[in-house]
Motif scaffolding. Structure first.
Motif, PDB file in Angstrom:
ATOM      1  N   ASP A 169       0.824  -1.209   0.000  1.00  0.00           N
ATOM      2  CA  ASP A 169       0.000   0.000   0.000  1.00  0.00           C
ATOM      3  C   ASP A 169       0.860   1.262   0.000  1.00  0.00           C
ATOM      4  O   ASP A 169       0.600   2.215  -0.734  1.00  0.00           O
ATOM      5  CB  ASP A 169      -0.931   0.012   1.219  1.00  0.00           C
ATOM      6  N   ARG A 172       2.603   1.862  -3.333  1.00  0.00           N
ATOM      7  CA  ARG A 172       1.677   2.423  -4.321  1.00  0.00           C
ATOM      8  C   ARG A 172       1.512   3.926  -4.128  1.00  0.00           C
ATOM      9  O   ARG A 172       1.475   4.695  -5.086  1.00  0.00           O
ATOM     10  CB  ARG A 172       0.320   1.737  -4.206  1.00  0.00           C
ATOM     11  N   GLU A 173       1.404   4.352  -2.865  1.00  0.00           N
ATOM     12  CA  GLU A 173       1.222   5.771  -2.586  1.00  0.00           C
ATOM     13  C   GLU A 173       2.462   6.576  -2.946  1.00  0.00           C
ATOM     14  O   GLU A 173       2.363   7.696  -3.453  1.00  0.00           O
ATOM     15  CB  GLU A 173       0.879   5.960  -1.110  1.00  0.00           C
ATOM     16  N   THR A 177       0.779   2.890  -8.810  1.00  0.00           N
ATOM     17  CA  THR A 177       0.325   1.502  -8.873  1.00  0.00           C
ATOM     18  C   THR A 177       1.201   0.641  -9.769  1.00  0.00           C
ATOM     19  O   THR A 177       1.563  -0.483  -9.412  1.00  0.00           O
ATOM     20  CB  THR A 177      -1.130   1.449  -9.376  1.00  0.00           C
ATOM     21  N   ALA A 180       4.648  -0.030  -8.268  1.00  0.00           N
ATOM     22  CA  ALA A 180       4.573  -0.905  -7.090  1.00  0.00           C
ATOM     23  C   ALA A 180       4.524  -2.381  -7.465  1.00  0.00           C
ATOM     24  O   ALA A 180       4.801  -3.250  -6.633  1.00  0.00           O
ATOM     25  CB  ALA A 180       3.367  -0.545  -6.235  1.00  0.00           C
TER      26      ALA A 180
END
Length: 283
Positions: A169, A172-173, A177, A180
């Motif tokens: 998570d 991704r941030e 996306t 990641a």
């Protein structure tokens, strides 16, 4: 609703054989939400199950479980013992009604892992030294580490996979996306059932099937290795980032059982997968 109530009671499976397995499988299917593989066109979304006749609901759920295993091989073993056709139609319909309250009582990112804790006795959890790190804490630890897409993240006592989900998570941030997807997630867990929960949690988190591997064993006593194609032999793996909440109970007592045993081999599908390039890099 108290989170301490047993999951099988909350979902109405307490009277069934393999009740915990049925409750967790049912919760997993609900968390998949709008994309249930293996179902007919009239029930491809969770909401469509409300329209399935009670006497057909069990077979639709079993078909969905088989579809999940086909789509995500990492789930092999997660549905062991689950046969919804053996459950009464009325109990399944009650479960459909109750599951929303269960989902609302847990953090969405780690709902399955936290719910799993309620299926085990306190004595068993204490003996295994099992404590699932809350997602909020796992997220803070991941933010401090700032996982990069090129990192190999290891949790040597991964439990339900919360640390690895948090790392994904946060990546991704920080990086997007697509980037990641390059993050490699590796976990090791003593208990086979808990390892299956970790795999299911990563599937729910949207991890690519080839970017993670959860092995069953003792990372404190077994070497973590992978096949080196250049040397033609197994070589120890060097992970660049470690996130862990070590087990303080069972791991120490069973370590001798794994000494001199087989190494934990990370498969080639994880080591040599094709990784998408970021859009700005492909120009």
């Amino acid at each position: 609703m108290s989170r301490r109530l047993h999951l099988t009671t909350l979902l109405g499976f307490s009277g069934e054989r393999h009740s915990a397995e049925h409750a967790l499988a049912f919760l997993f299917l609900r968390l998949l939400g709008t994309s249930l593989p293996g179902t007919s066109s009239s029930s491809t979304a969770w909401d469509g199950l409300a329209d399935v006749p009670g006497d057909c609901l069990g077979s639709v759920l079993d078909e969905t479980c088989r579809g999940c295993e086909k789509l995500w091989p990492a789930l092999t073993g997660f549905f062991d013992g689950v046969e919804f056709t053996r459950c009464s139609a009325s109990s399944l319909q009650r479960s459909v009604e109750r599951v929303e309250r269960v989902v609302a009582s847990y953090p969405s990112a780690t709902c399955l892992a936290e719910a799993y804790q309620t299926t085990r006795s306190l004595t068993t959890a204490q003996w295994q030294g099992a404590f699932f790190t809350p997602y909020s804490l796992a997220r803070v630890l991941a933010q401090v580490q700032e996982p990069s897409p090129t990192d190999w993240v290891l949790d040597p006592a991964c439990g339900g996979g919360v640390m690895l989900v948090a790392a994904l998570d946060v990546a991704r941030e920080l990086h997007g996306t697509t980037a990641a997807l390059a993050l490699t997630l590796i976990g090791v867990e003593l208990d086979p059932r808990t390892a299956a929960i970790a795999r299911a949690s990563l599937v729910l988190a949207g991890a690519h099937p080839d970017q993670f591997w959860i092995g069953c064993g003792n990372a404190l006593a077994q070497p973590l290795v992978g096949f080196d194609r250049r040397r033609g032999r197994l070589q120890p793996l060097q992970c660049t980032l470690s996130l862990a909440n070590p087990p303080f109970g069972r791991a120490a007592s069973v370590g001798a059982r794994f000494e001199g045993g087989k190494p934990l081999v990370v498969p080639d599908r994880v080591l040599y997968r094709l990784i998408p390039r970021r859009r700005e890099e492909s120009r």
